[in-house]
Write a protein that holds these residues in place. Structure first.
Motif, PDB file in Angstrom:
ATOM      1  N   GLY A  26      -5.339 -15.733  -0.629  1.00 49.80           N
ATOM      2  CA  GLY A  26      -5.289 -16.443   0.636  1.00 49.80           C
ATOM      3  C   GLY A  26      -4.772 -17.858   0.415  1.00 49.80           C
ATOM      4  N   GLU A  27      -5.563 -18.846   0.819  1.00 47.37           N
ATOM      5  CA  GLU A  27      -5.183 -20.249   0.665  1.00 47.37           C
ATOM      6  C   GLU A  27      -5.760 -20.866  -0.605  1.00 47.37           C
ATOM      7  OE1 GLU A  27      -3.088 -22.171   2.602  1.00 47.37           O
ATOM      8  OE2 GLU A  27      -2.579 -20.206   3.422  1.00 47.37           O
ATOM      9  N   LEU A  54       1.537 -22.612  -3.630  1.00 48.48           N
ATOM     10  CA  LEU A  54       0.965 -21.549  -2.808  1.00 48.48           C
ATOM     11  C   LEU A  54       2.045 -20.828  -2.015  1.00 48.48           C
ATOM     12  CD1 LEU A  54      -2.398 -22.955  -1.380  1.00 48.48           C
ATOM     13  CD2 LEU A  54      -2.077 -20.819  -2.643  1.00 48.48           C
ATOM     14  N   SER A  55       2.984 -21.587  -1.472  1.00 49.43           N
ATOM     15  CA  SER A  55       4.063 -20.971  -0.702  1.00 49.43           C
ATOM     16  C   SER A  55       4.907 -20.051  -1.582  1.00 49.43           C
ATOM     17  CB  SER A  55       4.934 -22.048  -0.070  1.00 49.43           C
ATOM     18  OG  SER A  55       5.980 -21.469   0.688  1.00 49.43           O
ATOM     19  N   GLY A  59       4.795 -16.076  -0.881  1.00 55.70           N
ATOM     20  CA  GLY A  59       5.937 -15.808  -0.022  1.00 55.70           C
ATOM     21  C   GLY A  59       5.786 -16.477   1.323  1.00 55.70           C
ATOM     22  N   ALA A  60       5.512 -17.772   1.294  1.00 50.17           N
ATOM     23  CA  ALA A  60       5.315 -18.575   2.524  1.00 50.17           C
ATOM     24  C   ALA A  60       4.166 -18.022   3.358  1.00 50.17           C
ATOM     25  CB  ALA A  60       6.601 -18.630   3.336  1.00 50.17           C
ATOM     26  N   GLY A  61       3.114 -17.542   2.673  1.00 53.35           N
ATOM     27  CA  GLY A  61       1.906 -17.110   3.359  1.00 53.35           C
ATOM     28  C   GLY A  61       1.919 -15.677   3.849  1.00 53.35           C
ATOM     29  N   THR A  62       2.955 -14.906   3.540  1.00 49.28           N
ATOM     30  CA  THR A  62       3.008 -13.522   4.029  1.00 49.28           C
ATOM     31  C   THR A  62       2.179 -12.570   3.173  1.00 49.28           C
ATOM     32  OG1 THR A  62       5.039 -13.139   2.758  1.00 49.28           O
ATOM     33  CG2 THR A  62       5.281 -13.824   5.062  1.00 49.28           C
ATOM     34  N   ALA A  63       1.822 -12.966   1.959  1.00 52.75           N
ATOM     35  CA  ALA A  63       1.035 -12.118   1.068  1.00 52.75           C
ATOM     36  C   ALA A  63      -0.431 -12.524   1.116  1.00 52.75           C
ATOM     37  CB  ALA A  63       1.554 -12.207  -0.359  1.00 52.75           C
ATOM     38  N   GLN A 133       3.735 -10.335  -8.402  1.00 55.31           N
ATOM     39  CA  GLN A 133       3.281  -9.251  -7.538  1.00 55.31           C
ATOM     40  C   GLN A 133       2.574  -9.892  -6.352  1.00 55.31           C
ATOM     41  OE1 GLN A 133       0.256  -6.700  -9.272  1.00 55.31           O
ATOM     42  NE2 GLN A 133      -0.033  -8.080 -10.977  1.00 55.31           N
ATOM     43  N   GLN A 134       3.100  -9.603  -5.160  1.00 53.69           N
ATOM     44  CA  GLN A 134       2.573 -10.149  -3.919  1.00 53.69           C
ATOM     45  C   GLN A 134       1.994  -9.008  -3.092  1.00 53.69           C
ATOM     46  OE1 GLN A 134       6.050 -12.117  -2.291  1.00 53.69           O
ATOM     47  NE2 GLN A 134       5.598 -14.044  -3.339  1.00 53.69           N
ATOM     48  N   VAL A 135       0.684  -9.062  -2.878  1.00 53.75           N
ATOM     49  CA  VAL A 135      -0.034  -8.000  -2.176  1.00 53.75           C
ATOM     50  C   VAL A 135       0.041  -8.265  -0.680  1.00 53.75           C
ATOM     51  CG1 VAL A 135      -2.211  -6.777  -1.932  1.00 53.75           C
ATOM     52  CG2 VAL A 135      -1.584  -7.784  -4.147  1.00 53.75           C
ATOM     53  N   LEU A 136       0.620  -7.328   0.060  1.00 54.14           N
ATOM     54  CA  LEU A 136       0.833  -7.507   1.500  1.00 54.14           C
ATOM     55  C   LEU A 136      -0.293  -6.867   2.306  1.00 54.14           C
ATOM     56  CD1 LEU A 136       4.668  -6.902   1.846  1.00 54.14           C
ATOM     57  CD2 LEU A 136       3.439  -8.987   1.260  1.00 54.14           C
ATOM     58  N   PRO A 137      -0.464  -7.278   3.563  1.00 51.76           N
ATOM     59  CA  PRO A 137      -1.437  -6.603   4.430  1.00 51.76           C
ATOM     60  C   PRO A 137      -1.097  -5.120   4.558  1.00 51.76           C
ATOM     61  CG  PRO A 137      -0.658  -8.648   5.424  1.00 51.76           C
ATOM     62  CD  PRO A 137       0.219  -8.401   4.228  1.00 51.76           C
TER      63      PRO A 137
END
Length: 489
Positions: A26-27, A54-55, A59-63, A133-137
């Motif tokens: 998250g943040e 963090l961005s 990925g600019a908060g998408t993950a 690795q960016q975990v998406l919703p």
């Protein structure tokens, strides 16, 4: 360059030099760092550029969460990008189901599956912080259903073959998860064919057993499963603190000592000259080790206080020696690489390859060869924290002459939990579908089952004809039976 950009560049340099691992949930920005690495300079730069870090990570908060790619995932990311046919990294399962299947219930179970296992909804961008690795919703699973019942029998068979081939050949985009595709076809009133295709970066053989077991449980209960399976992001962060530059250098020094003075190319007789540039075109031949021989392998391994892998590796070494005349052969042996209890149920790519240099004969006969294979495997495991493919260039820098087409020979003896799908009121037949490409000159795979070992050999079709490989496999099984004094049926 502005002062801020100079600071950012300096921060990236320090993170890399000091092997500091950053992750995001998250943040929240977290890190793993060697003792003393997070000094005043690094801490100040991290605080100053926290939002940009963090961005980049998310990925600019998408993950939802992000971490470095695992070691094997990083290697797979490069292999995917460099492949003429990225579909070579597809893993496709054809599951024939008979009984009263509920497609909507299955789609819900697939949605719950991708919610449970983050690797299936992860993307892998190459960023200023390296491959992440960016975990998406999670999102509802797509399960297109195709009813083939109105077709004539020949038409149904053709439609199934066309759909299967399309799934095998359709590549994934690693930047656009999910890395699981599902397709359901209905050739008869109480018969269904479920095609599940994964990218190898998201799953390995051990993970596949977990995924199918969980899919069955989620279909049966319709509820989330209670236990935490573990996360690939956690494994990757731990792994990055273990596989360091110092570890890689030490492993390269070790293997240079083991391999340095030995000819490592296996000069197998080919049906055609080796081309200057490989097409990657591959074919597969299936074979079987009968139950009586498989049981003899297990007894022989127990008598020598080793595993079936050592016995089968010794038999393969004998075959390769008889074909090439080489006194020893280098085989890349697949290893599940799940040394921690926390990794048992993690779905992701953890597998690595262990180099085993095995003699092809000796005065002591087959027993001595098995003992040597067992010792070699044990030594490789002791130094197997770094995947051998990461060591190829460091070894060449140390003067080790590896084959230009390395790896030439691969062996996988499955020790995974059974790969099966249990759905209430249905029978399920699970079949692994090899793709049309190859990753080595020849890869041998053996999976234990109730009838012995189910085997397959994936080979370079630029070099070999199927009859040649079939002859090798017949010779392998016959020689194994002879060494273990078991008559073939």
């Amino acid at each position: 360059m502005s002062a801020a950009e100079k600071e950012w560049t300096r921060l990236l340099e320090l993170l890399d030099e000091r092997e500091i691992v950053l992750r995001a949930t998250g943040e929240r920005l977290g890190y793993l760092a060697p003792a003393g690495a997070m000094d005043e300079e690094v801490t100040g730069l991290v605080r100053a550029h926290r939002d940009r870090l963090l961005s980049t990570l998310t990925g600019a908060g998408t993950a939802l969460a992000a971490a470095p790619a695992g070691v094997a995932q990083h290697r797979m990311h490069g292999a995917h990008a460099g492949s003429a046919d990225p579909a070579v990294w597809n893993i496709t399962q054809r599951i024939t189901l008979r009984g009263p299947l509920e497609p909507a219930r299955l789609a819900d179970a697939l949605t719950a599956l991708t919610e449970r296992h983050e690797s299936l909804r992860t993307r892998f961008p190459d960023t200023a912080l390296g491959v992440l690795q960016q975990v998406l919703p999670n999102a509802p699973a797509e399960l297109p259903v195709e009813d083939l019942r109105a077709l004539a029998p020949a038409g149904r068979a053709a439609a199934l073959a066309e759909a299967t081939d399309a799934e095998i050949r359709r590549p994934f985009d690693l930047a656009a998860p999910p890395l699981l595709r599902a397709r359901l076809l209905r050739p008869a009133e109480r018969e269904w064919v479920l095609l599940l295709t994964f990218h190898h970066i998201a799953i390995d053989g051990w993970s596949l057993a977990t995924v199918l077991d969980d899919l069955g449980a989620l279909y049966r209960t319709g509820e989330p499963l209670p236990e935490d399976p573990g996360r690939m992001t956690d494994h990757a962060c731990w792994e990055r603190t273990v596989v360091t530059r110092a570890t890689v250098a030490a492993c390269a020094d070790h293997w240079a000592g083991v391999l340095g003075g030995t000819p490592l190319s296996v000069d197998l007789p080919t049906d055609r000259p080796r081309p200057d540039r490989r097409s990657g075109r591959g074919e597969t031949v299936k074979f079987r080790v009968p139950a009586a021989v498989a049981e003899a392998v297990r007894r022989y391994a127990a008598a020598h206080s080793t595993t079936a892998s050592a016995v089968l590796l010794a038999a393969l070494a004998r075959l390769l020696g008889s074909l090439s005349g080489a006194p020893s052969v280098l085989v890349l042996l697949s290893n599940a690489n799940r040394t921690r209890p926390a990794d048992e149920k993690v779905v992701g790519l953890l597998t690595n390859g262990l180099p085993v240099l095995v003699p092809t004969g000796g005065d002591g006969g087959f027993g001595e060869l098995v003992d040597t294979a067992a010792e070699t495997i044990a030594s490789a495991l002791d130094h197997g924290v770094t995947p051998f493919r990461m060591l190829v260039e460091p070894l060449r820098e140390r003067g080790v002459v590896l084959p230009a087409s390395y790896p030439q020979i691969m062996l996988a003896v499955q020790s995974t939990p059974p790969i099966a799908l249990d759905l209430p009121g249905l029978t399920a037949e699970v079949e692994d579908l090899p793709g049309p490409s190859t990753r080595a000159d020849c890869s041998f795979g053996l999976t234990p089952d109730a009838d012995g070992y189910a085997g397959q050999a994936e080979y370079d079709a630029d070099l070999f004809d199927p009859g040649t490989i079939r002859g090798w496999l017949d010779a392998l099984v016959a020689d194994l039976a002879e060494q273990l004094e078991v008559p073939l049926p």
